[in-house]
Design an enzyme around this catalytic site. Structure first.
Site, PDB file in Angstrom:
ATOM      1  N   HIS A   1       0.982  -1.346   0.104  1.00 31.81           N
ATOM      2  CA  HIS A   1      -0.162   0.167  -0.149  1.00 31.81           C
ATOM      3  C   HIS A   1       0.916   1.359  -0.104  1.00 31.81           C
ATOM      4  O   HIS A   1       1.927   1.438   0.942  1.00 31.81           O
ATOM      5  CB  HIS A   1      -0.949   0.201   1.220  1.00 31.81           C
ATOM      6  CG  HIS A   1      -1.927  -0.955   1.317  1.00 31.81           C
ATOM      7  ND1 HIS A   1      -1.835  -2.429   1.528  1.00 31.81           N
ATOM      8  CD2 HIS A   1      -3.348  -0.927   0.619  1.00 31.81           C
ATOM      9  CE1 HIS A   1      -2.802  -3.165   1.144  1.00 31.81           C
ATOM     10  NE2 HIS A   1      -3.798  -2.264   0.498  1.00 31.81           N
TER      11      HIS A   1
ATOM     12  N   ALA B   1      11.710   4.886   2.344  1.00 32.38           N
ATOM     13  CA  ALA B   1      11.136   3.797   1.899  1.00 32.38           C
ATOM     14  C   ALA B   1      10.405   4.100   0.464  1.00 32.38           C
ATOM     15  O   ALA B   1       9.945   5.267   0.069  1.00 32.38           O
ATOM     16  CB  ALA B   1      10.289   3.513   2.819  1.00 32.38           C
ATOM     17  N   GLY B   2      10.475   3.076  -0.370  1.00 30.15           N
ATOM     18  CA  GLY B   2       9.773   2.951  -1.790  1.00 30.15           C
ATOM     19  C   GLY B   2      10.800   3.143  -2.682  1.00 30.15           C
ATOM     20  O   GLY B   2      11.202   4.238  -3.051  1.00 30.15           O
ATOM     21  N   GLY B   3      11.301   1.933  -3.211  1.00 29.31           N
ATOM     22  CA  GLY B   3      12.289   2.095  -4.557  1.00 29.31           C
ATOM     23  C   GLY B   3      13.722   1.773  -3.980  1.00 29.31           C
ATOM     24  O   GLY B   3      14.331   1.710  -5.155  1.00 29.31           O
TER      25      GLY B   3
ATOM     26  N   GLY C   1      11.173  -3.023   1.735  1.00 26.00           N
ATOM     27  CA  GLY C   1      10.076  -4.320   1.884  1.00 26.00           C
ATOM     28  C   GLY C   1      10.378  -5.141   0.697  1.00 26.00           C
ATOM     29  O   GLY C   1      11.019  -6.263   0.961  1.00 26.00           O
ATOM     30  N   THR C   2      10.228  -4.879  -0.758  1.00 24.95           N
ATOM     31  CA  THR C   2      10.333  -5.967  -1.801  1.00 24.95           C
ATOM     32  C   THR C   2      11.702  -6.554  -1.810  1.00 24.95           C
ATOM     33  O   THR C   2      11.741  -7.857  -1.965  1.00 24.95           O
ATOM     34  CB  THR C   2      10.219  -5.323  -3.123  1.00 24.95           C
ATOM     35  OG1 THR C   2       9.061  -4.365  -3.008  1.00 24.95           O
ATOM     36  CG2 THR C   2      10.193  -6.051  -4.413  1.00 24.95           C
TER      37      THR C   2
HETATM   38  C1  FMN Z   1       3.926  -7.591   0.467  1.00 18.85           C
HETATM   39  C2  FMN Z   1       4.156  -6.376   1.338  1.00 18.85           C
HETATM   40  C3  FMN Z   1       3.358  -6.148   2.412  1.00 18.85           C
HETATM   41  C4  FMN Z   1       3.322  -4.952   3.065  1.00 18.85           C
HETATM   42  N1  FMN Z   1       2.564  -4.947   4.384  1.00 18.85           N
HETATM   43  C5  FMN Z   1       2.878  -3.513   5.039  1.00 18.85           C
HETATM   44  C6  FMN Z   1       2.482  -3.641   6.355  1.00 18.85           C
HETATM   45  O1  FMN Z   1       1.580  -4.607   6.636  1.00 18.85           O
HETATM   46  N2  FMN Z   1       2.358  -2.730   7.077  1.00 18.85           N
HETATM   47  C7  FMN Z   1       3.373  -1.615   6.752  1.00 18.85           C
HETATM   48  O2  FMN Z   1       3.613  -0.555   7.449  1.00 18.85           O
HETATM   49  N3  FMN Z   1       3.754  -1.531   5.397  1.00 18.85           N
HETATM   50  C8  FMN Z   1       3.528  -2.650   4.775  1.00 18.85           C
HETATM   51  N4  FMN Z   1       4.276  -2.686   3.355  1.00 18.85           N
HETATM   52  C9  FMN Z   1       5.180  -1.386   3.122  1.00 18.85           C
HETATM   53  C10 FMN Z   1       6.573  -1.845   3.304  1.00 18.85           C
HETATM   54  O3  FMN Z   1       6.584  -1.499   4.761  1.00 18.85           O
HETATM   55  C11 FMN Z   1       7.528  -0.516   2.891  1.00 18.85           C
HETATM   56  O4  FMN Z   1       7.022   0.801   3.104  1.00 18.85           O
HETATM   57  C12 FMN Z   1       7.480  -0.873   1.126  1.00 18.85           C
HETATM   58  O5  FMN Z   1       7.767  -2.180   0.997  1.00 18.85           O
HETATM   59  C13 FMN Z   1       8.797   0.147   0.818  1.00 18.85           C
HETATM   60  O6  FMN Z   1       9.003   0.017  -0.784  1.00 18.85           O
HETATM   61  P1  FMN Z   1       9.741  -1.448  -1.324  1.00 18.85           P
HETATM   62  O7  FMN Z   1       8.818  -2.237  -1.461  1.00 18.85           O
HETATM   63  O8  FMN Z   1      10.226  -0.565  -2.609  1.00 18.85           O
HETATM   64  O9  FMN Z   1      11.017  -1.522  -0.467  1.00 18.85           O
HETATM   65  C14 FMN Z   1       4.241  -3.920   2.625  1.00 18.85           C
HETATM   66  C15 FMN Z   1       4.772  -4.080   1.378  1.00 18.85           C
HETATM   67  C16 FMN Z   1       4.664  -5.181   0.819  1.00 18.85           C
HETATM   68  C17 FMN Z   1       5.636  -5.319  -0.503  1.00 18.85           C
END
Ligand code: FMN
Length: 324
Positions: free
Chosen positions: A148, A173-175, A196-197
């Site tokens: 999200h 975060a993000g990317g 995350g990813t």
């Molecule tokens: C499969 C998945 C589930 C996620 N679930 C949560 C969550 O439950 N709580 C939360 O704070 N962020 C959640 N996130 C967001 C991550 O905390 C993070 O902000 C994000 O993955 C960062 O971007 P990146 O995927 O490019 O690293 C989720 C991300 C992914 C990919």
């Protein structure tokens, strides 16, 4: 070795954190990141108090390093949150509050339990209200990320939030997926990164092997923002879309969301079965655009040490040469 003040604040060696990702974070993944000197975090959304306790214990059996427990504020399970506070984790990682929700009561309770508080924000106003409510760290999350996300990209969002909440430290975060990303985040004024990813494609990640491979196979151009996964799950998020892999499931329902609502139970059952069986075309896979930077499935500890080493080399060897 790169250290920023956030390393002392959170008692970690490297300014690298794991996003607590719902069912995508296992105790093995969380403890591996923390043992490697980063900050692991476990997604507690929709877990029962018993699950929160059991999974936290499993983390503690594998590491005595700090870690966080992640909660989504808009849809908080009070009994699970109470259980989490009683466990006194080093960090409470919050995200996604409703605009009308008062953050202070949650933050105050977490502080009283001895936790440091991180709050994820996709806009400047959200970051400012979290800082005002007492967050110790703001996670500035750009739309490139998996799961999200909002609509602002990391490049402008991170420095805007850094300026708006100073002196509260910011993680970007993000990317972000490698040492280049960490250096870029530092240049933007953040004190580290949250990923995350990248951590989904690791040995300890609980994802089905086919989903991990789909991240490795991705060139980063195959993600999309959609509400379809949430409609199928029967969830209404406060102003978020999901960035996930573009696949048959999402394409089948795009433009027919009303019909998906009508057939939700059936669609959800199919979706869950596809996730279990590792069908990447019919199961949703949340992932960020940085999937295009991910080329291997390795132990999570290797990711932490590799990012730290790459960033160190860029800062100490490559960049100084550019300064006349
Ligand atoms: C499969 C998945 C589930 C996620 N679930 C949560 C969550 O439950 N709580 C939360 O704070 N962020 C959640 N996130 C967001 C991550 O905390 C993070 O902000 C994000 O993955 C960062 O971007 P990146 O995927 O490019 O690293 C989720 C991300 C992914 C990919």
């Amino acid at each position: 070795m790169i250290r920023t003040p956030i390393c002392d604040l959170l008692d970690i060696e490297h300014p690298i954190a794991l996003g607590g990702m719902g069912s995508a974070t296992s105790p093995e993944l969380v403890s591996a990141v923390s043992r490697a000197g980063g900050l692991g975090a476990m997604g507690c959304h929709y877990q029962t108090p018993e699950q929160v306790r059991a999974r936290t214990q499993a983390i503690r059996e594998q590491t005595n390093r700090p870690f966080g427990l992640n909660f989504l504020l808009f849809d908080m399970r009070e009994d699970s949150f109470t259980a989490a506070l009683e466990l006194r984790p080093a960090v409470m990682q919050f995200a996604w509050a409703r605009p009308d929700q008062d953050l202070a009561p949650y933050f105050d309770r977490a502080h009283k339990a001895g936790c440091k508080i991180t709050h994820m924000a996709g806009t400047v106003p959200e970051a400012m209200r979290a800082a005002k409510a007492g967050a110790d760290v703001i996670i500035a999350q750009g739309t490139e990320g998996g799961g999200h996300v909002g609509y602002m990209a990391s490049m402008p969002l991170v420095p805007m939030i850094v300026d708006a909440v100073a002196p509260v430290p910011v993680l970007a975060a993000g990317g972000f997926a490698d040492g280049r990303g960490l250096v870029a985040a530092l240049a933007l004024g953040a004190q580290g990164i949250l990923l995350g990813t990248r951590f989904l494609a690791t040995n300890e990640s609980p994802l089905h092997a086919n989903f991990k491979q789909a991240i490795v196979d991705s060139d980063g151009h195959d993600t999309q923002l959609s509400e379809i996964p949430d409609i199928a799950a029967g969830l209404v998020w406060p102003g978020a879309m999901t960035r996930s892999r573009r696949n048959r499931f999402v394409e089948r329902w795009a433009g027919r969301e009303w019909f998906l609502r009508q057939n939700r139970a059936e669609a959800l059952a199919e979706l869950q079965a596809a996730r279990r069986s590792g069908d990447v075309d019919e199961g949703t896979l949340s992932m960020g655009q940085d999937a295009g930077l991910i080329h291997d499935i390795v132990p999570a500890a290797d990711i932490v040490t590799r990012i730290a080493r790459e960033a160190d080399e860029i800062l100490t060897k490559k960049l100084p040469r550019l300064v006349a």
